[in-house]
Design an enzyme around this catalytic site. Sequence first.
Site, short mmCIF file in Angstrom:
data_model
loop_
_atom_site.label_atom_id
_atom_site.label_comp_id
_atom_site.label_asym_id
_atom_site.label_seq_id
_atom_site.Cartn_x
_atom_site.Cartn_y
_atom_site.Cartn_z
N LYS A 162 0.89 -1.06 -0.03
CA LYS A 162 0.09 -0.14 -0.11
C LYS A 162 0.93 1.22 0.01
O LYS A 162 0.72 2.26 -0.87
CB LYS A 162 -1.00 0.03 1.31
CG LYS A 162 -1.93 -0.90 1.35
CD LYS A 162 -2.96 -0.72 2.62
CE LYS A 162 -2.11 -0.92 3.78
NZ LYS A 162 -1.39 -1.79 4.29
N ARG A 182 -9.23 0.63 9.05
CA ARG A 182 -8.82 -0.58 9.11
C ARG A 182 -9.83 -1.28 9.97
O ARG A 182 -9.55 -2.66 10.35
CB ARG A 182 -7.55 -0.68 10.02
CG ARG A 182 -6.35 -1.12 9.49
CD ARG A 182 -4.92 -0.83 10.23
NE ARG A 182 -3.98 -1.53 9.84
CZ ARG A 182 -2.96 -1.02 9.21
NH1 ARG A 182 -2.75 0.30 8.80
NH2 ARG A 182 -1.80 -1.51 9.19
N ARG A 211 12.14 -6.33 5.08
CA ARG A 211 11.97 -4.86 4.69
C ARG A 211 13.02 -4.25 5.81
O ARG A 211 13.04 -4.48 6.70
CB ARG A 211 10.44 -4.38 5.03
CG ARG A 211 10.44 -2.89 4.85
CD ARG A 211 8.74 -2.54 4.56
NE ARG A 211 8.10 -2.81 5.74
CZ ARG A 211 6.69 -2.67 5.75
NH1 ARG A 211 6.14 -2.23 4.75
NH2 ARG A 211 6.01 -2.89 6.88
N ARG A 229 11.85 -1.89 10.90
CA ARG A 229 10.76 -1.33 11.66
C ARG A 229 10.48 -2.37 13.14
O ARG A 229 10.69 -3.70 12.81
CB ARG A 229 9.46 -1.34 11.04
CG ARG A 229 9.09 0.01 10.59
CD ARG A 229 7.97 0.03 9.51
NE ARG A 229 6.73 -0.49 10.07
CZ ARG A 229 5.71 -0.46 9.26
NH1 ARG A 229 5.63 0.08 8.38
NH2 ARG A 229 4.64 -1.08 10.01
N ARG A 238 -0.25 -9.03 13.37
CA ARG A 238 -0.86 -7.94 12.48
C ARG A 238 -1.64 -8.57 11.37
O ARG A 238 -2.87 -8.11 11.23
CB ARG A 238 0.37 -7.24 11.90
CG ARG A 238 1.12 -6.27 13.01
CD ARG A 238 2.60 -5.76 12.35
NE ARG A 238 2.23 -4.90 11.16
CZ ARG A 238 3.25 -4.83 10.32
NH1 ARG A 238 4.42 -5.18 10.58
NH2 ARG A 238 3.27 -3.61 9.31
P1 AMP Z 1 1.28 0.35 8.86
O1 AMP Z 1 2.61 1.10 8.85
O2 AMP Z 1 -0.04 0.85 8.09
O3 AMP Z 1 1.43 -1.14 8.74
O4 AMP Z 1 0.67 0.33 10.41
C1 AMP Z 1 1.77 0.11 11.72
C2 AMP Z 1 0.83 0.03 12.87
O5 AMP Z 1 0.24 1.20 13.17
C3 AMP Z 1 -0.42 -0.94 12.90
O6 AMP Z 1 0.01 -2.40 13.03
C4 AMP Z 1 -1.19 -0.36 13.89
O7 AMP Z 1 -0.83 -0.82 15.15
C5 AMP Z 1 -1.33 1.00 13.61
N1 AMP Z 1 -2.21 1.62 12.91
C6 AMP Z 1 -1.89 1.98 11.80
N2 AMP Z 1 -2.98 2.43 10.94
C7 AMP Z 1 -4.22 2.13 11.87
C8 AMP Z 1 -5.56 2.13 11.77
N3 AMP Z 1 -6.29 2.72 10.89
N4 AMP Z 1 -6.06 1.80 12.79
C9 AMP Z 1 -5.58 1.30 14.06
N5 AMP Z 1 -4.36 1.24 14.16
C10 AMP Z 1 -3.44 1.65 13.01
#
Ligand code: AMP
Length: 240
Positions: free
Chosen positions: A33, A108, A148, A181, A192
């Site tokens: 994404k 999400r 990554r 990360r 996740r």
């Molecule tokens: P991402 O970088 O999109 O993989 O997000 C990393 C982490 O941020 C996720 O595993 C969640 O802990 C938190 N996070 C990101 N977007 C959301 C969302 N829309 N709702 C809740 N937690 C989020």
Amino acid sequence: MSLTATATESDRETELKTVPGPILLLGAPGSGKGTQAKELVKLWGIPQISTGDLLRSNVSQGTELGKTAKEIMQRGELVPDTLVNEMVAVRLKQPDTAAGYMLDGFPRTLPQAAWLDGRLASQPQCLPVVAVSIHVDYNQLLRRITGRRNCPVCQTIYNIYSKPPKVSGFCDVEGAALVQRADDTEQVFAERMRAYEAQTAPVVEHYRASGRFAEVDGDRPIAEIAAGIVSAVERLRKQA
Ligand code: AMP
């Protein structure tokens, strides 16, 4: 981002090609994404709004939201809806969102989707949201996530399996030591994915049912996936 009632058919065609409106990029962790959003915002000139990036920036700045989010994110769980919705509401007030925006990693959960749908419905001048889901199978996602690495200076994303830097462990551009990360380990990835299946997969179904939805195969070269997303959005905009 409004379509005028008096526009001729050809005006409308042009407008549809140039006004992207709100776009949701949906997909499991590691589906690409973020990579796709970065490609497409250059093309459309709209901002990428990544809730993961916004939360990580709150964590590194030590804000109240960041303090709450830090451990939740490290466990691979989702940050509470009210906090994330509020953060998105603040971001959407920025003037750079006027012609549209690409939401990456939001909504999400179904309550987040209901909040977003309600917000857009209260702004009748807005184009309706279109959603594109990027599909990648589990083993491929695991390889992408655990491989990554990011440059902490220029944010270039590498993968030790599929896109390694020229010198192992260091950015090709900046020479900086690459970082992983904290939530990109195999154990946190599993959590996740559990969160994704339980809470985000229903969001994909919600937007599929809306009709303004497309699914693209994410196991292809980046440019091909981007082209697939562009043609899906243009098609969905024409029917919206
Ligand atoms: P991402 O970088 O999109 O993989 O997000 C990393 C982490 O941020 C996720 O595993 C969640 O802990 C938190 N996070 C990101 N977007 C959301 C969302 N829309 N709702 C809740 N937690 C989020």
